[in-house]
Design a protein around this motif. Structure first.
Motif, PDB file in Angstrom:
ATOM      1  N   TYR A  33       0.793  -1.254  -0.002  1.00 52.10           N
ATOM      2  CA  TYR A  33       0.151  -0.349  -0.393  1.00 52.10           C
ATOM      3  C   TYR A  33       0.950   1.683   0.120  1.00 52.10           C
ATOM      4  O   TYR A  33       1.955   1.184   0.399  1.00 52.10           O
ATOM      5  CB  TYR A  33      -0.904   0.146   0.779  1.00 52.10           C
TER       6      TYR A  33
ATOM      7  N   GLN B 260       0.846   5.968   1.048  1.00 52.28           N
ATOM      8  CA  GLN B 260      -0.027   6.457   1.447  1.00 52.28           C
ATOM      9  C   GLN B 260       0.799   7.861   1.605  1.00 52.28           C
ATOM     10  O   GLN B 260       2.199   8.292   2.296  1.00 52.28           O
ATOM     11  CB  GLN B 260      -0.029   6.654   2.929  1.00 52.28           C
TER      12      GLN B 260
ATOM     13  N   SER C  75      -0.547  13.698   3.498  1.00 46.48           N
ATOM     14  CA  SER C  75      -1.562  13.382   3.844  1.00 46.48           C
ATOM     15  C   SER C  75      -2.870  13.081   2.353  1.00 46.48           C
ATOM     16  O   SER C  75      -3.304  14.230   2.305  1.00 46.48           O
ATOM     17  CB  SER C  75      -1.141  15.387   3.835  1.00 46.48           C
ATOM     18  N   ARG C  76      -2.665  12.203   2.092  1.00 47.05           N
ATOM     19  CA  ARG C  76      -3.557  11.510   1.488  1.00 47.05           C
ATOM     20  C   ARG C  76      -3.550  10.438   1.398  1.00 47.05           C
ATOM     21  O   ARG C  76      -3.488  10.009   2.764  1.00 47.05           O
ATOM     22  CB  ARG C  76      -2.945  11.520  -0.005  1.00 47.05           C
ATOM     23  N   GLN C  77      -5.214   9.548   0.732  1.00 50.51           N
ATOM     24  CA  GLN C  77      -5.524   8.627   0.919  1.00 50.51           C
ATOM     25  C   GLN C  77      -4.714   7.538   1.263  1.00 50.51           C
ATOM     26  O   GLN C  77      -3.670   7.281   0.063  1.00 50.51           O
ATOM     27  CB  GLN C  77      -6.411   7.763   0.371  1.00 50.51           C
ATOM     28  N   MET C  78      -4.991   6.153   1.214  1.00 50.66           N
ATOM     29  CA  MET C  78      -4.025   4.853   1.390  1.00 50.66           C
ATOM     30  C   MET C  78      -4.580   4.380   0.658  1.00 50.66           C
ATOM     31  O   MET C  78      -5.904   4.445   0.731  1.00 50.66           O
ATOM     32  CB  MET C  78      -3.565   4.043   2.809  1.00 50.66           C
TER      33      MET C  78
END
Lengths: 116, 115
Positions: free
Chosen positions: A37, A39, A42-45
Motif C-alpha cells: 500500500y 500513503q 496527507s492523502r489516502q492509503m
C-alpha cells in the motif's frame, strides 16, 4: 503471532532511478495474499500491488513490480523510473488467517522520498 | 470505485470528552475495520466487524468501543478521550468473500488531537 517486517524505516532515491523496498513476513499458512500500500503525504492509503502466494509469477503494475520469494518469506517492491509523485509511506501487508475475517497484518512502513 | 468516507479529517477534543468517529462505505462490503496509525508503529487494529451488529477486538481495543447498526456504517467511540489517544484513525472495508482477495479500501483518515 504473524508478523510483517519492513527493515528500512526511510529511503531516498533520485528521480528516474530504481529503488527496492524490503518486506519479510511470517506465516504458517500455505495460501495467503500479500499487498503493498502507498500513503502519500496527507492523502489516502491506496493499494499499489497484490500477490497471491500460490501464483509463482511476480505481480507487476506498470512501474511497480514485486520480487516474491515464498520459501524465504520475502516480498520486496521495486519501483522503476521513480517519479516525484512516488514520495510516500509504503506499507507491506499480509493476510491474517488467525481465525479472523480478511484481516491484514501491516508492517511499520518505509518512508520513501524521491529527490529531483 | 469503492468509496470509504470518514466524518472528519481533523478533530480537536478535550480530555474526558466522548468522541465519535464515523465511517461509511458505499460498496456493500461485509467487513469493516478501524486502525490507529502512529509514526514508527505502523497500523494497529483497534476493532473490526464482519457483519451488522457484530464486532471483534483487534490488537489495541482498550479505551475504544464500536458500533455497526447498518452494513455501510462503522463507528468508533472513545468513551472518555485521553491525550494518549491523539493519533491518526483510519477506517477500511473489504468485500469479505471466503478465499480472498481481501484487499482493504481505506478512508482518508481522521487526525484526532486530544488536549
Amino acid at each position: 503471532a504473524q508478523t510483517v517486517t519492513q527493515s528500512q524505516p526511510e529511503m531516498s532515491v533520485q528521480e528516474a532511478e530504481t529503488v527496492t523496498l524490503s518486506c519479510t513476513y511470517d506465516t504458517s499458512e500455505n495460501n495467503y495474499y500479500l499487498f503493498w500500500y502507498k500513503q502519500p503525504p496527507s492523502r489516502q492509503m491506496i493499494l499499489v500491488i497484490r500477490q497471491e502466494a500460490y501464483k509463482q509469477q511476480n505481480a507487476t503494475e506498470n512501474r511497480f513490480s514485486v520480487n516474491f520469494q515464498k520459501a524465504a518469506k520475502s516480498f520486496s517492491l521495486k519501483i522503476s523510473d521513480s517519479q516525484l509523485g512516488d514520495t510516500a509511506m509504503y506499507f507491506c501487508a499480509s493476510t491474517d488467517y488467525g481465525g479472523s475475517q480478511g484481516n491484514l497484518i501491516f508492517g511499520k512502513g518505509t518512508k520513501l522520498s524521491v529527490k529531483p | 470505485d469503492v468509496k470509504v468516507t470518514q466524518s472528519s479529517r481533523y478533530l480537536v477534543k478535550r480530555t474526558g470528552e466522548k468522541v465519535f468517529l464515523e465511517c461509511v462505505q458505499d460498496m456493500d462490503h461485509e467487513n469493516m475495520f478501524w486502525y490507529r496509525q502512529d509514526p514508527g508503529l505502523g497500523l494497529r487494529l483497534i476493532y473490526f466487524s464482519y457483519d451488522v451488529k457484530m464486532k471483534e477486538k483487534g490488537d489495541i481495543p482498550e479505551g475504544y468501543s464500536v458500533s455497526r447498526e447498518k452494513k455501510e456504517r462503522f463507528s468508533l467511540i472513545l468513551e472518555s478521550a485521553s491525550t494518549n489517544q491523539t493519533s491518526m484513525y483510519l477506517c477500511a472495508s473489504t468485500l469479505g468473500l471466503a478465499g480472498g482477495p481481501y484487499e482493504q479500501y481505506f478512508g482518508p483518515g481522521t487526525r484526532l488531537t486530544v488536549t
